[in-house]
Design a protein around this motif. Structure first.
Motif, PDB file in Angstrom:
ATOM      1  N   ILE A 246      22.454 -17.621  -9.461  1.00  0.00           N
ATOM      2  CA  ILE A 246      21.779 -17.252  -8.221  1.00  0.00           C
ATOM      3  C   ILE A 246      20.325 -17.708  -8.258  1.00  0.00           C
ATOM      4  CG2 ILE A 246      20.907 -15.282  -6.884  1.00  0.00           C
ATOM      5  CD1 ILE A 246      23.545 -13.840  -7.546  1.00  0.00           C
ATOM      6  N   ILE A 258      25.628 -15.335  -0.975  1.00  0.00           N
ATOM      7  CA  ILE A 258      26.182 -14.556  -2.076  1.00  0.00           C
ATOM      8  C   ILE A 258      27.653 -14.240  -1.787  1.00  0.00           C
ATOM      9  CG2 ILE A 258      25.953 -12.492  -3.495  1.00  0.00           C
ATOM     10  CD1 ILE A 258      23.534 -14.371  -3.622  1.00  0.00           C
ATOM     11  N   VAL A 274      20.104  -8.332  -6.507  1.00  0.00           N
ATOM     12  CA  VAL A 274      20.626  -9.214  -5.464  1.00  0.00           C
ATOM     13  C   VAL A 274      20.401  -8.601  -4.084  1.00  0.00           C
ATOM     14  CG1 VAL A 274      22.705 -10.312  -4.553  1.00  0.00           C
ATOM     15  CG2 VAL A 274      22.305 -10.265  -7.014  1.00  0.00           C
TER      16      VAL A 274
END
Length: 320
Positions: A246, A258, A274
Motif C-alpha cells: 500500500i 484498497i 489504512v
C-alpha cells in the motif's frame, strides 16, 4: 555472498576528511526477505540521492543470532569499513548491533525492533507501531514502511493490482476478491496487470485467469519489476493486508484503491492505519469506489527521502 549496489548523489565530505571528498559507505544486512531488503535499499538509495554513497549488501542465511553475526563479520571483511549499517527484520538485529560495535559504525534499524530501541543509533518505526506521541531523538516515526519507489509521470494507460494473502490481522476470501477485481477491470478502459505475493493462496491466479488481465506471478518477477511497474501506471489496487505494498503504491503517482479482505479483528493497527489513509483521501476503499468509480489523487509520499535527510542531519550533518 556480499554484493555491491552503487548509487551516487552530490559529493560531500566525510566527518573526518574535511578536504578530500569521499563516498559514504553504507552496509545493508539482508535477511533474504524481499520486503525487508527493499525497505533498507529504499533508505540507502535515498541517502545516495543526497550525498555520494556506495551501498553494499550482506545476506544473512540463518536466524540464529550467533551464527548470523559470524556470517556478517566474515563477509564484511572483504568490504570497505562502513559509515552506516542498516537492517530490517528481526533476524538482522543481533548481527546489526555486533557489526556496529566491532566496526565502530552507527546502526539504523527499520521497523520496530525486537531488542530495545536505545541499543541502536537510529530507529525508523512506522507511526502505527508507536504508542506515544513523544519519542527520543533517535526514533524517527515514518508514515508506513519505507520503499524504493520514486514518483514519476505515467505515460501509459495501465493499471496494476497487487494481491497479498492471509495474515495475522486478515483472513482470506478469494470469492470476494474475484468479484471486486472483475468489477474494477469491467469499469475501466485501462490495460490491467496483476501480481501476487508469497502469501497468496495457491490456485487463486487460476480462478481469475479468464479475466482481461495480464498476470505476473511473483515467482517470475525480479526485485526491480515492481518499481518499474509503479512508475508507469495510473491506478493501483492493493489488498488491505499488504501494508508495505500500500505504501509503495502511495509513493508512486498512481491513484490508490484498497481491495477488501475480512479482518480477524475490527481494530487492528493495520486497519486503523489504512482507514486513516482513506479518511485523508490518499486512498479509497473498494466500497467507496463503487459509489462513483473514481479514486482520489493525492501527492505521492516521499518518506524515504524525508527520513534520509533526517538521518544525515543526525549522523552526518556536514553532508547536507
Amino acid at each position: 555472498m556480499a554484493s555491491l549496489h552503487r548509487c551516487t548523489g552530490k559529493q560531500s565530505p566525510l566527518r573526518n576528511t574535511p578536504i578530500m571528498q569521499t563516498a559514504l559507505q553504507i552496509l545493508i544486512l539482508s535477511d533474504g526477505k524481499p520486503g525487508h531488503r527493499n525497505q533498507s535499499l529504499g533508505l540507502a538509495e535515498a541517502i545516495a540521492r543526497l550525498t555520494l554513497s556506495h551501498i553494499h549488501v550482506i545476506d544473512i542465511t540463518t536466524r540464529n543470532p550467533f551464527t548470523s553475526s559470524i556470517q556478517a563479520l566474515t563477509q564484511a571483511k572483504s568490504l570497505p569499513l562502513p559509515d552506516l549499517i542498516i537492517g530490517a527484520g528481526h533476524a538482522t538485529h543481533v548481527a546489526l548491533l555486533t557489526l556496529g560495535k566491532k566496526l565502530d559504525a552507527p546502526t539504523a534499524v527499520l521497523m520496530k525492533p525486537s531488542l530495545p530501541c536505545a541499543l541502536f543509533d537510529i530507529c525508523l518505526i512506522p507511526q502505527h507501531d508507536l504508542h506515544a506521541e513523544d519519542h527520543p531523538d533517535y526514533i524517527i516515526p515514518t508514515v508506513g514502511a519505507l520503499n524504493r519507489i520514486q514518483a514519476g509521470r505515467s505515460a501509459g494507460k495501465r493499471g496494476l493490482i497487487m494481491i497479498g494473502g492471509p495474515s495475522k490481522e486478515f483472513a482470506w476470501d478469494g470469492s470476494l476478491l474475484q468479484h471486486a477485481i472483475s468489477e474494477i477491470v469491467a469499469k475501466s478502459s485501462l490495460e490491467w496487470h496483476l501480481t501476487d505475493s508469497r502469501r497468496t493462496p495457491h490456485g487463486f491466479l487460476d480462478t481469475i485467469s479468464s479475466l482481461p488481465l495480464i498476470i505476473h506471478p511473483h515467482q517470475q518477477t525480479t526485485a526491480d519489476w515492481l518499481p518499474a511497474q509503479l512508475a508507469d501506471v495510473q491506478e493501483t489496487w492493493v489488498t488491505q493486508d499488504s501494508v508495505s505494498m500500500i505504501f509503495e503504491a502511495l509513493s508512486s503517482s498512481a491513484a490508490v484503491g484498497i481491495l477488501p479482505l475480512p479482518p480477524h479483528k475490527k481494530l487492528s493497527k493495520i486497519s486503523r492505519a489504512v482507514k486513516q489513509l482513506c479518511a485523508n483521501q490518499q486512498a479509497a476503499f473498494f466500497a467507496d469506489w463503487q459509489k462513483c468509480h473514481q479514486l482520489p489523487v493525492s501527492t505521492p509520499l516521499r518518506e524515504a527521502d524525508r527520513c534520509a535527510r533526517l538521518l544525515l542531519q543526525s549522523l552526518y550533518p556536514n553532508r547536507l
